[in-house]
Design a protein around this motif. Sequence first.
Motif, PDB file in Angstrom:
ATOM      1  N   GLN A   8       0.835  -1.123  -0.214  1.00 53.55           N
ATOM      2  CA  GLN A   8      -0.195  -0.265  -0.167  1.00 53.55           C
ATOM      3  C   GLN A   8       1.045   0.985  -0.370  1.00 53.55           C
ATOM      4  N   SER A   9       0.857   2.075  -0.962  1.00 56.30           N
ATOM      5  CA  SER A   9       1.456   2.786  -1.273  1.00 56.30           C
ATOM      6  C   SER A   9       1.222   4.080  -0.180  1.00 56.30           C
ATOM      7  N   VAL A  10       2.791   5.029   0.098  1.00 57.11           N
ATOM      8  CA  VAL A  10       2.697   6.337   0.969  1.00 57.11           C
ATOM      9  C   VAL A  10       1.758   7.404   0.453  1.00 57.11           C
ATOM     10  N   SER A  11       2.577   7.411  -1.054  1.00 59.30           N
ATOM     11  CA  SER A  11       2.152   8.318  -1.681  1.00 59.30           C
ATOM     12  C   SER A  11       0.468   8.827  -2.218  1.00 59.30           C
ATOM     13  N   ALA A  12      -0.189   7.011  -2.288  1.00 64.27           N
ATOM     14  CA  ALA A  12      -1.520   7.116  -2.933  1.00 64.27           C
ATOM     15  C   ALA A  12      -2.020   7.719  -1.306  1.00 64.27           C
ATOM     16  N   PHE A  13      -1.730   6.667  -0.624  1.00 62.06           N
ATOM     17  CA  PHE A  13      -2.407   7.427   0.773  1.00 62.06           C
ATOM     18  C   PHE A  13      -2.491   8.706   0.857  1.00 62.06           C
ATOM     19  N   MET A  14      -0.953   9.457   0.610  1.00 60.35           N
ATOM     20  CA  MET A  14      -1.174  10.949   0.685  1.00 60.35           C
ATOM     21  C   MET A  14      -1.771  11.778   0.562  1.00 60.35           C
ATOM     22  N   LEU A  15      -1.521  11.334  -1.947  1.00 61.15           N
ATOM     23  CA  LEU A  15      -2.411  11.934  -2.257  1.00 61.15           C
ATOM     24  C   LEU A  15      -4.139  11.961  -2.311  1.00 61.15           C
ATOM     25  N   GLN A  16      -4.370  10.947  -1.089  1.00 60.47           N
ATOM     26  CA  GLN A  16      -5.804  10.628  -1.300  1.00 60.47           C
ATOM     27  C   GLN A  16      -6.012  11.734  -0.152  1.00 60.47           C
ATOM     28  N   ARG A  17      -5.560  11.889   0.844  1.00 60.48           N
ATOM     29  CA  ARG A  17      -5.625  13.376   1.789  1.00 60.48           C
ATOM     30  C   ARG A  17      -5.861  14.163   1.732  1.00 60.48           C
ATOM     31  N   VAL A  18      -4.522  14.505   0.768  1.00 60.48           N
ATOM     32  CA  VAL A  18      -4.560  16.152   0.420  1.00 60.48           C
ATOM     33  C   VAL A  18      -5.996  16.122  -0.633  1.00 60.48           C
TER      34      VAL A  18
END
Length: 687
Positions: free
Chosen positions: A160-170
Motif C-alpha cells: 500500500q503506497s504512502v504516495s497514494a495514501f497522501m494524495l487521497q488525504r490531500v
Amino acid sequence: MTKRFGLDAALFSVKAYLASMLAIYIALSIGLERPYWAFLTSYIVAQPLAGAVVSKAMFRVIGTFVGAGMAVIIVPNLVNSPELLTIGIGGWLALCVFVSLLDRTPRSYAFVLAGYTAVLIVLPSVDVPDTIFTVATLRVQEITIGILCGSFVHALVLPQSVSAFMLQRVSNILADAERWSRDSLQLETDPAIDKERQRLALDVTELHQLSIHLPYESTRIAPRIRTVRALQDQLSLIMPLGAAVSDRIAQLHAVDAVPAEVQALLTDARDWFGGLGAMSLPEREAAAIALQQRSRALEPRIGPDASWNALILLSLLSRLSSLIGAHRDCRILAEQLGTNTTRPVSPRAAELVEGRRGRELHVDVGGATRGAIGAFLTIAIGCALWIGSGWHEGATAVMLAGVFTALFAAAPDPLAPLRTFFAGTLIATLIGLLYGFVLMPRLDGFLEYAAAMAPMLLMLGALMQSPRWSGIALPMLLGLGSPVLVSDRYVGGFAGFVNGALAQLVGIIFAIVVIRLLSSTGTHAAIRRTVRAGWADIAERANMMSPPDVRAWINRMLDRIALLAPRLAMSGRSPGAPLYDALRDLRTGVAIGELRELRLAMPTSRRGPLTEVLRKVGEYYRGLDPDRPAPADPILLEDIDIAMTAVLNDEDPQLSRAGALGLVSLRRNLFPSAGPSPAAPLSEMPA
C-alpha cells in the motif's frame, strides 16, 4: 470500500503473520537462541503503508546497532561498580529519550531504540559480563531478521503506497478547507467554523509525518518532499486568513455596511471555492486572478479621512484576495504532487516549490527534560529495588519498565497506553498458559506451530488496524512472543513462564507508578509550556528588528495547536476557548510580522509610533499567565490608535495601506470588543 468491509485490515494481518512466521523460521534455521525477538520485531515494525514500514525499519536498524554498541562499551567498564553501571545505562536511556522528544519526527524512533536496546542487552547480562559482545551480536541479528522480514513482506506483497495514501488525504483536506472557506464568506457565519478550521493544524501535522516516509516509497515515483512542504505552507495560511475574513464580514454586517459590489464578490468567491475540485488548472488560475483583481479594485481609498468601516472593508478585501491565492496555490501544488515528473505543472508551481525547507516545529525542552528524568529514575529506582529484593526476574521488570517509559514519553498521556498494555499483557498471559501447557506439548514441527498460532495472530493483527482495539491488540501480540511459546523446542517450565509473565506485569506497574509520580501535573504543565511558548514567540517577534519569517511562525503555531488539542481533551477542559485563543495569537503574530516589515520600510524618523506599539505588545505577551490570562492594557489600544493616525497621514499611500492592514488586524485581535478607532471614526457606507 475495502476499509468498509475490513479487507485492508485482513490484508495487513495476513502480511504481518507471514512476516512473523518467516522471521521465526529463519531465526530457528540458523540456530539463534532467542527467535522471539525476531517475532516481536516483525510486529513492532508492521505498518499498513509500505514506505512507512521501510523507513521505520531503517530507523530501527540504526537504533539497534547504536544501542548494542553502547551496551558493549558500558558493561565491561562499569560491571564492577553497580552504582556507576546503573547511572551509565540510566543516563544513556535518558539522553536518548531527551533527543527523541526534541526531534518529533519518525526519525526519533531511532533515538528511542538506541536507548532501550542498550537496556535490553545490559540488564540481563550483568551476571555474565564476559558474554556481553556475544549477547549484543545475537540481539542485533535477531532484531535485524525481524526488521528485514517485516520490510520484505509489507513492501513487496500487495504494498500500500504512502504516495497514494497522501494524495487521497490531500484531496480530502483541500475539499474540507475549501468548504470551510466557502462557509466563512456567509454574511451570517457559523461560530463552529472556527473549530472545524482548526482541524487544519492536525492535517498539516499529518502531512508532515507522512512526508518523512516518502524517500522509502517502493511502489511509484514518490512526490518531492519540497512540494509537500510548499503545500503545508499554503495550507497553513488558510487558517488565519479564513478567520480574519470571517471576522471582518461579521463586523461590516453588524452595521449593515457591506456594499452591494462586495456582496456580489463574496457570492462569486463562494461559488469559486465550491467548484475548485471540478476546474482545470487554467480555469482555476484565470478565475482566481479575476477575483483578486476585483478585490483590489473595490478597496477603498486610504488616507487621513478614511472611516473605520473603510479600514475594515480594506482588511476584508485584502485578506480575501490572499485567501483566494492560498487556495489556488494549494490546488496547483496538489496537481504537482500527482505528477510522476519533476517538471512543474505551471510557472506558479515552480515559484512555490523553489527554496522550500523543512517545516518548523515547536520544541518543548521542558517536556523533553521531564521525559529524560522519568527514564533515568525508572532505571535507577528499579535497579535499586531489584538488587535489594534479590528477585532474579527483577531485571526483566526493570528492563521493561525502562522500555515502556521511553516508548510512551512522547504520548500526550503516557498512562493511557500503559494501562491498556497491562490489560493486554494480562490477557496474553492467560492465552499463553493455554498455548504453552495445553497446545504446544501436542505439536510437532514448524508447520503445526504456525497453524496453531494462526487464528490468534490473524485476529490480533486485524485488531491492530482498529483505533478502538489497537491499544490492547499490540500488547497481546507481544505477550504471545514469550520465550516459552517462541522457541526451537517446547520448554514446559511453568515456573519460568509465570515468573516471566509476572515480571512483565510488574514492569508495567512500576512504569505506571513512576510516570504517575512525575506526571501528576504533567498534562497541565505541558499545556502551560505550549501556550507560554507561543506567547514568548510573539513577545520576541514584536521586538526583533530583522525581517519576519511569517511562514515559520505560522508553522510553529499550527504545530502547537495540534499539540494542544489532545492534551486539552485529556485534561477534561473544553478545547474550544483555549484553541481559539491560540488562533487569535496566531493572527496576532502575523499582524506583528506585517508591522515589522512596515517599520523596516519606513524612514527612521517616522517609526516611533509603530515601535511603541510593538514594544507594548511584547510586554503584554511576556507577562501573561496561562492560568489567568489578563486582557490587554487599554493604553496599548490608545497607542494603536495613535499609530493608526500616523500611518493614515503618511505621504506614501503604500505605507498607509500596509500600516492600516497590520494595525486593524492587531486591534481586532487584541481588542475585539473595542469600538471604532478615533483615528478613523465610524461612518455610513452604501450597502
